[in-house]
Design a protein around this motif. Sequence first.
Motif, PDB file in Angstrom:
ATOM      1  N   ASP A 148       0.851  -1.194   0.000  1.00  0.00           N
ATOM      2  CA  ASP A 148       0.000   0.000   0.000  1.00  0.00           C
ATOM      3  C   ASP A 148       0.881   1.235   0.000  1.00  0.00           C
ATOM      4  O   ASP A 148       1.707   1.424   0.893  1.00  0.00           O
ATOM      5  N   VAL A 149       0.708   2.062  -1.031  1.00  0.00           N
ATOM      6  CA  VAL A 149       1.398   3.352  -1.112  1.00  0.00           C
ATOM      7  C   VAL A 149       0.358   4.445  -0.949  1.00  0.00           C
ATOM      8  O   VAL A 149      -0.576   4.552  -1.765  1.00  0.00           O
ATOM      9  N   GLY A 150       0.502   5.271   0.099  1.00  0.00           N
ATOM     10  CA  GLY A 150      -0.397   6.388   0.311  1.00  0.00           C
ATOM     11  C   GLY A 150       0.161   7.652  -0.302  1.00  0.00           C
ATOM     12  O   GLY A 150       1.347   7.958  -0.144  1.00  0.00           O
ATOM     13  N   GLY A 195       9.750  27.032   3.011  1.00  0.00           N
ATOM     14  CA  GLY A 195      10.776  27.593   2.163  1.00  0.00           C
ATOM     15  C   GLY A 195      11.266  28.892   2.746  1.00  0.00           C
ATOM     16  O   GLY A 195      11.230  29.119   3.962  1.00  0.00           O
ATOM     17  N   GLN A 196      11.704  29.814   1.876  1.00  0.00           N
ATOM     18  CA  GLN A 196      12.188  31.105   2.327  1.00  0.00           C
ATOM     19  C   GLN A 196      11.027  31.962   2.812  1.00  0.00           C
ATOM     20  O   GLN A 196       9.896  31.817   2.371  1.00  0.00           O
ATOM     21  N   ASN A 197      11.361  32.880   3.777  1.00  0.00           N
ATOM     22  CA  ASN A 197      10.394  33.850   4.270  1.00  0.00           C
ATOM     23  C   ASN A 197       9.181  33.181   4.894  1.00  0.00           C
ATOM     24  O   ASN A 197       8.044  33.665   4.795  1.00  0.00           O
ATOM     25  N   ASN A 198       9.398  32.036   5.528  1.00  0.00           N
ATOM     26  CA  ASN A 198       8.329  31.350   6.242  1.00  0.00           C
ATOM     27  C   ASN A 198       7.126  31.059   5.352  1.00  0.00           C
ATOM     28  O   ASN A 198       5.978  31.211   5.766  1.00  0.00           O
ATOM     29  N   THR A 199       7.415  30.654   4.104  1.00  0.00           N
ATOM     30  CA  THR A 199       6.341  30.305   3.168  1.00  0.00           C
ATOM     31  C   THR A 199       6.444  28.822   2.827  1.00  0.00           C
ATOM     32  O   THR A 199       7.500  28.186   2.957  1.00  0.00           O
ATOM     33  N   CYS A 200       5.318  28.277   2.362  1.00  0.00           N
ATOM     34  CA  CYS A 200       5.278  26.853   2.026  1.00  0.00           C
ATOM     35  C   CYS A 200       5.995  26.587   0.704  1.00  0.00           C
ATOM     36  O   CYS A 200       5.914  27.382  -0.233  1.00  0.00           O
ATOM     37  N   VAL A 201       6.704  25.466   0.663  1.00  0.00           N
ATOM     38  CA  VAL A 201       7.234  24.973  -0.607  1.00  0.00           C
ATOM     39  C   VAL A 201       6.049  24.467  -1.413  1.00  0.00           C
ATOM     40  O   VAL A 201       5.283  23.616  -0.959  1.00  0.00           O
ATOM     41  N   SER A 202       5.887  25.008  -2.630  1.00  0.00           N
ATOM     42  CA  SER A 202       4.685  24.707  -3.408  1.00  0.00           C
ATOM     43  C   SER A 202       4.969  23.675  -4.496  1.00  0.00           C
ATOM     44  O   SER A 202       6.118  23.354  -4.797  1.00  0.00           O
ATOM     45  N   GLY A 203       3.887  23.201  -5.116  1.00  0.00           N
ATOM     46  CA  GLY A 203       3.984  22.327  -6.280  1.00  0.00           C
ATOM     47  C   GLY A 203       4.532  20.957  -6.002  1.00  0.00           C
ATOM     48  O   GLY A 203       5.143  20.345  -6.884  1.00  0.00           O
ATOM     49  N   GLN A 204       4.363  20.435  -4.792  1.00  0.00           N
ATOM     50  CA  GLN A 204       4.971  19.165  -4.441  1.00  0.00           C
ATOM     51  C   GLN A 204       3.974  18.013  -4.281  1.00  0.00           C
ATOM     52  O   GLN A 204       4.336  16.947  -3.805  1.00  0.00           O
ATOM     53  N   THR A 205       2.721  18.229  -4.609  1.00  0.00           N
ATOM     54  CA  THR A 205       1.754  17.133  -4.526  1.00  0.00           C
ATOM     55  C   THR A 205       1.523  16.566  -5.919  1.00  0.00           C
ATOM     56  O   THR A 205       1.599  17.301  -6.907  1.00  0.00           O
ATOM     57  N   PRO A 206       1.256  15.248  -6.030  1.00  0.00           N
ATOM     58  CA  PRO A 206       1.069  14.316  -4.902  1.00  0.00           C
ATOM     59  C   PRO A 206       2.383  14.003  -4.195  1.00  0.00           C
ATOM     60  O   PRO A 206       3.447  14.030  -4.798  1.00  0.00           O
ATOM     61  N   MET A 207       2.265  13.700  -2.883  1.00  0.00           N
ATOM     62  CA  MET A 207       3.425  13.349  -2.079  1.00  0.00           C
ATOM     63  C   MET A 207       3.229  11.956  -1.516  1.00  0.00           C
ATOM     64  O   MET A 207       2.138  11.577  -1.085  1.00  0.00           O
ATOM     65  N   VAL A 208       4.315  11.178  -1.557  1.00  0.00           N
ATOM     66  CA  VAL A 208       4.273   9.887  -0.898  1.00  0.00           C
ATOM     67  C   VAL A 208       4.161  10.122   0.600  1.00  0.00           C
ATOM     68  O   VAL A 208       4.680  11.104   1.132  1.00  0.00           O
ATOM     69  N   ASP A 209       3.416   9.251   1.296  1.00  0.00           N
ATOM     70  CA  ASP A 209       3.185   9.422   2.728  1.00  0.00           C
ATOM     71  C   ASP A 209       3.656   8.163   3.448  1.00  0.00           C
ATOM     72  O   ASP A 209       2.931   7.173   3.530  1.00  0.00           O
ATOM     73  N   THR A 210       4.881   8.195   3.903  1.00  0.00           N
ATOM     74  CA  THR A 210       5.447   7.049   4.600  1.00  0.00           C
ATOM     75  C   THR A 210       6.435   7.522   5.638  1.00  0.00           C
ATOM     76  O   THR A 210       7.116   8.545   5.463  1.00  0.00           O
ATOM     77  N   GLY A 211       6.492   6.788   6.716  1.00  0.00           N
ATOM     78  CA  GLY A 211       7.447   7.119   7.769  1.00  0.00           C
ATOM     79  C   GLY A 211       8.731   6.333   7.660  1.00  0.00           C
ATOM     80  O   GLY A 211       9.548   6.371   8.577  1.00  0.00           O
ATOM     81  N   THR A 212       8.931   5.653   6.513  1.00  0.00           N
ATOM     82  CA  THR A 212      10.131   4.814   6.361  1.00  0.00           C
ATOM     83  C   THR A 212      11.342   5.602   5.879  1.00  0.00           C
ATOM     84  O   THR A 212      12.441   5.037   5.813  1.00  0.00           O
TER      85      THR A 212
END
Length: 908
Positions: A712-714, A745-762
Amino acid sequence: MRSIHTQTVDRAGRHRGGMLARVCAAGLFACSILAYAQAPILPPAPLPNFFSGETSTTPAGQPNNGWYWLAFPNQSLFGYYYWGFYSSGSIIYHEDLGFESYLSDSSDPTGNSAYLYDFTSQGWFWTTTSYFPWVYSTSLGTWLQYVIATPNQDYTSAPRVFNDQNMGQNIQLGPAADALTGGGESLTLLLHGAAGSGTNSASNVVNGMVQLLSGSTVLCTMTWNRPAAPAAPTVVFDTNAAGCSFLSNPITVISAPVSTVNTPQGQYPDPTAVEIQINLNYASGNYTVQSCYPLTNCGSFTSMGTVGLTGAVTVAAAAAATSVTINTTTYPLAASIPLSQGPYTLRSGSSGTQANTVMAYSYFDGNNKLQTAAPTSPNASASGSCPWNCSGGSCSTPLTPAPVASPAPVVSGVSGFLQSGGTSTITINGNYFGSVAGAVSFCTWGVSPCQGIPTDGLPMSYSYTSWTNTQIVLAVSLPSTVTEADWGVYVISDAWILGSSAEYPSEAEVPIEPPTTVASLQALQPATPNAIAGSPAPPANAPFNTTNTSSAFATALTPLSNLMVVLLNSGTVTVTAATIVPAAGASQIQWQLDPDPNNALSGTSKPPLSVYSGASTSFPPTVAGDFRLIAYVDLNGDGVFNEGEQLRILDFAIVQVSLMTSQMLTSNTLVGGIAKVSSTAASPVMGMFAYYWLQGGGQMQAIGTNAITVGDVGNLISDTFAVDYPATPSSNVDGTGAECPAGLGQNNTCVSGQTPMVDTGTVARGSQPTGGSSPFRTLSGPVSPTAANFPATPSSGGLVVGVQGFDTPGWSWLLSHPTTLNGWGSTSGTISFTEFMVAYSTTFPQTYAALNVANWGVTVLGNTANGSIWGNTGTSLTNSPSFQQLGAATVQVLGNSYATQNGMAYKP
């Protein structure tokens, strides 16, 4: 009027200048008939079946040049020809045959038979697409085989050479004018005075007539006379008579009028006799010569037999005889007497009771000695009661006519090649090899006559696989010392053939190739790319390497180190022959992909190869089962793999994965804490399971299934989670905190354009999955086969696997806003996920096959009553009830993980 020219363009684009001018000058046609326009006439439509399969030689994009090439379905070559004469398209100009007028054989419903009027010989040929280059000459009444002119593999021309089936030798079939040259035979006549006079007087003036016939057609009638003695012993022939231009001058006097004349019967006491030789310049063939004398008695003729280098001798009926006996064998005078290779000299004489009878015949025996057999004359005694005198024998050792020469073997071509330092199989094609195995000889190519094998090619050996009259298959072993120069090969049949054919045998070129070796086969499948466009290339799979040479198919017990396993429709596999020696051997490598005959799932189906020769090939894994991919050298030239030709063999399996049953559940098990909300493994928010049926190769569909892992890949699809920091009397400014899935990212802003993202704690923060199971959810794993409700394996075989997975999302934030110092007040927003069931093979762990998808999400609504602990005010969850078809969804198995990369961005 259209302009006329006398140039055409041959198959290579070279100008064949003046061809029509030469034809016109030869008088073969009226030049006006041969005139043609600048634009060649196209083949007739519809195209006769006889010419079906012709190929135009006109380069792409250029005007039609009128030249075509044709090989018949049995691979017999017809050759190059030009459609361009007569608007009906019924006349072609063949590059070797010359002008031929085509006429379909109306008695053949297939249209594969044809009459060709041969303008060169002014006669008709009949042939078919199955018989050519054999043609039946209606004018000669015999089958002719058009001879290939080695080594360029075109047919003979100028002169055209045919093998005459009746005569058993090659003949030249040229224009009528040319037929009067190139024979060189001679005819010997024994001429006497008045029958039995034995005197040398004026009454012995002799005259007579000689005729040459082809069949019943008189070609030449010539009179002769001889002055009375004691005049000069001359015989005067009327060589200017119509049709007699084949006679050459001078006529050779063998014996002058003397008291005795050496004849086949011995010393002949006739002073009026003279033996003369007429030299003929006529084409080789079977002809009848008739003579008579004196002219007053020329109402009938005495047969003198056939003039020709080979073939049967025809003896026509004579006035005073009905048969002729040669070596105790009696032949009717109208029969054909089989003889060996000539030249033949047949004599006619008149003496006493033997007037108008055939007197003798002669030929060269195997020792090249002239042998003559004839009945004894009344003026010569034989030994005892023997009726024969033989110049090379006696009554006790009668002269036996030599056997009729068999057609010499004709080699039309060789498929396959010889391999230095190895054994290869070649196929020799042709005719007249005989039904009994003879011998095959090799020699240096390009030297005539054929020379022996070069010393560096010894020792060598060969053995026959099969031998027929038209094809020989043999395995040849050569030493490693042999060079790469091509050899010639010729056939020695178990039959008597002409000496000239044995000295200059028909041969064909057979190439010698160095042994090609391949260190291994390397297979590679592309890694699954990052689902976000423009991302760096994914880490590559390590190539699968095999040195296997066994042609046996894999089994369920084959180690995975020897078996490449890929998933159905998981991406093209490229296979490369590594370290080819010599490098030029890459052009010799052939590829063949075979399905395991025990495949129960796919039967004989197999993936297609991109190419079938060269250093590499590829295939899409579109058919489940197990297979073998063979890299081989086609040693025998038959176009398919034969045991012993393999260089390396790749065993591989393609596994099909099918969903049997699945379920997804979500539950609001979120628990509030101080500035956080979370869930635990004991009470996950999302849970799922799925069961899959894996089918591979073999009868039980199990080969390769043990290399497949399903998990299962979330993937995080969207995230709007936010925390509100409301204004207070002391700080009249609202503040917010928004979750950034990919971090800050810089200036306390979110890094954008990164979804979909794998969700794993490995994987650690700042890292990405490394293939295999690394992108799976932390709580994803197999279901034990002993678990309740685990499906049974279908009776057809394969392997059933179960997968379960869970997710325990949680969020935390600052108790007070870092800028306004306001305490947090509430949470909102939705986090959406797509769960992918994926599979990978241990062969290529960077390549994933996405199987099915299910969606779920959670909206986190809560607040705090005391300024610290989160309380649920309306949190809700959505989910798919089970896993569905993949559709257009693309799994993300790379990039930073949402579970370890996320952060909060605070404003202001």
